[in-house]
Design a protein around this motif. Structure first.
Motif, PDB file in Angstrom:
ATOM      1  N   MET A  19     -11.906 -92.525  52.251  1.00  0.00           N
ATOM      2  CA  MET A  19     -10.703 -91.728  52.186  1.00  0.00           C
ATOM      3  C   MET A  19     -10.704 -90.929  50.884  1.00  0.00           C
ATOM      4  SD  MET A  19      -7.912 -93.000  54.364  1.00  0.00           S
ATOM      5  CE  MET A  19      -8.282 -93.796  55.884  1.00  0.00           C
ATOM      6  N   ALA A  20     -10.237 -89.718  50.973  1.00  0.00           N
ATOM      7  CA  ALA A  20     -10.178 -88.840  49.808  1.00  0.00           C
ATOM      8  C   ALA A  20      -8.998 -89.217  48.926  1.00  0.00           C
ATOM      9  CB  ALA A  20     -10.052 -87.397  50.254  1.00  0.00           C
ATOM     10  N   ARG A  21      -9.190 -89.026  47.641  1.00  0.00           N
ATOM     11  CA  ARG A  21      -8.134 -89.282  46.664  1.00  0.00           C
ATOM     12  C   ARG A  21      -7.647 -87.942  46.120  1.00  0.00           C
ATOM     13  NH1 ARG A  21      -8.192 -93.508  41.747  1.00  0.00           N
ATOM     14  NH2 ARG A  21      -6.418 -92.651  40.620  1.00  0.00           N
ATOM     15  N   SER A  22      -6.331 -87.759  46.089  1.00  0.00           N
ATOM     16  CA  SER A  22      -5.739 -86.530  45.596  1.00  0.00           C
ATOM     17  C   SER A  22      -4.797 -86.869  44.446  1.00  0.00           C
ATOM     18  CB  SER A  22      -4.961 -85.847  46.719  1.00  0.00           C
ATOM     19  OG  SER A  22      -4.256 -84.745  46.224  1.00  0.00           O
ATOM     20  N   THR A  23      -4.888 -86.087  43.367  1.00  0.00           N
ATOM     21  CA  THR A  23      -4.013 -86.293  42.218  1.00  0.00           C
ATOM     22  C   THR A  23      -3.285 -85.004  41.911  1.00  0.00           C
ATOM     23  OG1 THR A  23      -5.501 -87.965  41.305  1.00  0.00           O
ATOM     24  CG2 THR A  23      -3.916 -86.990  39.802  1.00  0.00           C
ATOM     25  N   THR A  24      -1.977 -85.090  41.796  1.00  0.00           N
ATOM     26  CA  THR A  24      -1.134 -83.945  41.472  1.00  0.00           C
ATOM     27  C   THR A  24      -0.263 -84.319  40.286  1.00  0.00           C
ATOM     28  OG1 THR A  24      -1.056 -83.324  43.806  1.00  0.00           O
ATOM     29  CG2 THR A  24       0.606 -82.348  42.364  1.00  0.00           C
ATOM     30  N   ARG A  25      -0.202 -83.441  39.310  1.00  0.00           N
ATOM     31  CA  ARG A  25       0.646 -83.691  38.143  1.00  0.00           C
ATOM     32  C   ARG A  25       1.806 -82.705  38.165  1.00  0.00           C
ATOM     33  NH1 ARG A  25       0.454 -86.329  33.407  1.00  0.00           N
ATOM     34  NH2 ARG A  25      -1.679 -86.990  33.736  1.00  0.00           N
ATOM     35  N   ILE A  26       3.021 -83.240  38.078  1.00  0.00           N
ATOM     36  CA  ILE A  26       4.225 -82.433  37.958  1.00  0.00           C
ATOM     37  C   ILE A  26       4.876 -82.850  36.654  1.00  0.00           C
ATOM     38  CG2 ILE A  26       6.456 -81.827  38.939  1.00  0.00           C
ATOM     39  CD1 ILE A  26       5.342 -82.620  41.669  1.00  0.00           C
ATOM     40  N   GLY A  27       4.914 -81.928  35.697  1.00  0.00           N
ATOM     41  CA  GLY A  27       5.396 -82.300  34.363  1.00  0.00           C
ATOM     42  C   GLY A  27       4.502 -83.387  33.801  1.00  0.00           C
ATOM     43  N   SER A  28       5.074 -84.505  33.396  1.00  0.00           N
ATOM     44  CA  SER A  28       4.265 -85.591  32.839  1.00  0.00           C
ATOM     45  C   SER A  28       4.074 -86.741  33.830  1.00  0.00           C
ATOM     46  CB  SER A  28       4.903 -86.116  31.546  1.00  0.00           C
ATOM     47  OG  SER A  28       6.198 -86.615  31.807  1.00  0.00           O
ATOM     48  N   THR A  29       4.462 -86.534  35.095  1.00  0.00           N
ATOM     49  CA  THR A  29       4.272 -87.553  36.124  1.00  0.00           C
ATOM     50  C   THR A  29       3.065 -87.205  36.973  1.00  0.00           C
ATOM     51  OG1 THR A  29       6.654 -87.976  36.217  1.00  0.00           O
ATOM     52  CG2 THR A  29       5.342 -88.772  38.064  1.00  0.00           C
ATOM     53  N   GLU A  30       2.203 -88.190  37.177  1.00  0.00           N
ATOM     54  CA  GLU A  30       1.003 -88.007  38.001  1.00  0.00           C
ATOM     55  C   GLU A  30       1.222 -88.711  39.331  1.00  0.00           C
ATOM     56  OE1 GLU A  30      -3.153 -88.003  36.371  1.00  0.00           O
ATOM     57  OE2 GLU A  30      -3.121 -89.955  37.372  1.00  0.00           O
ATOM     58  N   TYR A  31       1.028 -87.967  40.427  1.00  0.00           N
ATOM     59  CA  TYR A  31       1.154 -88.503  41.778  1.00  0.00           C
ATOM     60  C   TYR A  31      -0.244 -88.626  42.361  1.00  0.00           C
ATOM     61  CZ  TYR A  31       6.042 -87.258  41.171  1.00  0.00           C
ATOM     62  OH  TYR A  31       7.325 -87.151  40.698  1.00  0.00           O
ATOM     63  N   THR A  32      -0.640 -89.848  42.715  1.00  0.00           N
ATOM     64  CA  THR A  32      -1.963 -90.096  43.270  1.00  0.00           C
ATOM     65  C   THR A  32      -1.815 -90.563  44.714  1.00  0.00           C
ATOM     66  OG1 THR A  32      -2.780 -90.735  41.092  1.00  0.00           O
ATOM     67  CG2 THR A  32      -4.110 -91.380  42.983  1.00  0.00           C
ATOM     68  N   THR A  33      -2.491 -89.860  45.627  1.00  0.00           N
ATOM     69  CA  THR A  33      -2.440 -90.198  47.051  1.00  0.00           C
ATOM     70  C   THR A  33      -3.828 -90.594  47.504  1.00  0.00           C
ATOM     71  OG1 THR A  33      -0.657 -88.614  47.370  1.00  0.00           O
ATOM     72  CG2 THR A  33      -1.829 -89.316  49.332  1.00  0.00           C
TER      73      THR A  33
ATOM     74  N   GLY B 111      -5.603 -93.077  50.876  1.00  0.00           N
ATOM     75  CA  GLY B 111      -5.465 -94.010  51.981  1.00  0.00           C
ATOM     76  C   GLY B 111      -4.056 -94.114  52.536  1.00  0.00           C
ATOM     77  N   GLY B 112      -3.299 -93.011  52.483  1.00  0.00           N
ATOM     78  CA  GLY B 112      -1.953 -93.015  53.025  1.00  0.00           C
ATOM     79  C   GLY B 112      -0.900 -93.567  52.087  1.00  0.00           C
ATOM     80  N   ARG B 113      -1.299 -93.901  50.849  1.00  0.00           N
ATOM     81  CA  ARG B 113      -0.362 -94.437  49.860  1.00  0.00           C
ATOM     82  C   ARG B 113      -0.250 -93.485  48.688  1.00  0.00           C
ATOM     83  NH1 ARG B 113      -1.834-100.842  49.436  1.00  0.00           N
ATOM     84  NH2 ARG B 113      -0.488-101.430  51.175  1.00  0.00           N
ATOM     85  N   THR B 114       0.954 -93.346  48.153  1.00  0.00           N
ATOM     86  CA  THR B 114       1.184 -92.483  46.997  1.00  0.00           C
ATOM     87  C   THR B 114       1.773 -93.310  45.865  1.00  0.00           C
ATOM     88  OG1 THR B 114       1.555 -90.552  48.395  1.00  0.00           O
ATOM     89  CG2 THR B 114       2.396 -90.443  46.135  1.00  0.00           C
ATOM     90  N   THR B 115       1.210 -93.141  44.676  1.00  0.00           N
ATOM     91  CA  THR B 115       1.694 -93.820  43.482  1.00  0.00           C
ATOM     92  C   THR B 115       2.110 -92.778  42.459  1.00  0.00           C
ATOM     93  OG1 THR B 115       0.171 -95.647  43.867  1.00  0.00           O
ATOM     94  CG2 THR B 115       1.106 -95.478  41.668  1.00  0.00           C
TER      95      THR B 115
ATOM     96  N   SER C 142       4.360 -97.276  36.647  1.00  0.00           N
ATOM     97  CA  SER C 142       3.972 -96.694  37.929  1.00  0.00           C
ATOM     98  C   SER C 142       4.692 -97.413  39.060  1.00  0.00           C
ATOM     99  CB  SER C 142       2.457 -96.755  38.128  1.00  0.00           C
ATOM    100  OG  SER C 142       2.027 -98.090  38.211  1.00  0.00           O
ATOM    101  N   ALA C 143       4.813 -96.696  40.178  1.00  0.00           N
ATOM    102  CA  ALA C 143       5.466 -97.260  41.352  1.00  0.00           C
ATOM    103  C   ALA C 143       4.877 -96.632  42.595  1.00  0.00           C
ATOM    104  CB  ALA C 143       6.968 -96.990  41.311  1.00  0.00           C
ATOM    105  N   GLU C 144       4.743 -97.437  43.656  1.00  0.00           N
ATOM    106  CA  GLU C 144       4.297 -96.896  44.932  1.00  0.00           C
ATOM    107  C   GLU C 144       5.500 -96.278  45.635  1.00  0.00           C
ATOM    108  OE1 GLU C 144       2.229 -98.310  49.073  1.00  0.00           O
ATOM    109  OE2 GLU C 144       1.650 -99.320  47.217  1.00  0.00           O
ATOM    110  N   LEU C 145       5.315 -95.069  46.177  1.00  0.00           N
ATOM    111  CA  LEU C 145       6.384 -94.356  46.849  1.00  0.00           C
ATOM    112  C   LEU C 145       6.314 -94.598  48.348  1.00  0.00           C
ATOM    113  CD1 LEU C 145       6.193 -90.947  44.941  1.00  0.00           C
ATOM    114  CD2 LEU C 145       7.400 -93.039  44.307  1.00  0.00           C
ATOM    115  N   VAL C 146       7.462 -94.586  49.000  1.00  0.00           N
ATOM    116  CA  VAL C 146       7.548 -94.826  50.436  1.00  0.00           C
ATOM    117  C   VAL C 146       7.342 -93.507  51.184  1.00  0.00           C
ATOM    118  CG1 VAL C 146       9.075 -95.594  52.301  1.00  0.00           C
ATOM    119  CG2 VAL C 146       9.140 -96.745  50.074  1.00  0.00           C
TER     120      VAL C 146
END
Length: 68
Positions: free
Chosen positions: A1-15, A17-21, A28-32
């Motif tokens: 599975m591919a890993r995607s990282t997006t930074r908005i301001g100082s928060t990094e969102y990593t997606t 395998g269908g999970r986003t942190t 850090s927290a896993e998002l629903v």
């Protein structure tokens, strides 16, 4: 599975395998999937959708990452 990282301001969102942190200086927290979160720094609305993020809003403070 591919890993995607997006930074908005100082928060990094990593997606992967269908999970986003979300990670920032406070930890850090896993998002629903399907639930909309407000980025604390920029006010952007971020909704994880499986292997992608839906981002809405004026992003002041920087946006970077891999987009498709």
């Amino acid at each position: 599975m591919a890993r995607s990282t997006t930074r908005i301001g100082s928060t990094e969102y990593t997606t992967e395998g269908g999970r986003t942190t979300a990670t920032n200086a406070h930890g850090s927290a896993e998002l629903v999937n399907g639930q909309t979160y407000t980025d604390p720094e920029t006010g952007a609305q971020v909704t994880p959708r499986g292997d992608s993020l839906h981002i809405v809003g004026d992003v002041h403070g920087g946006l970077s990452g891999n987009f498709s």
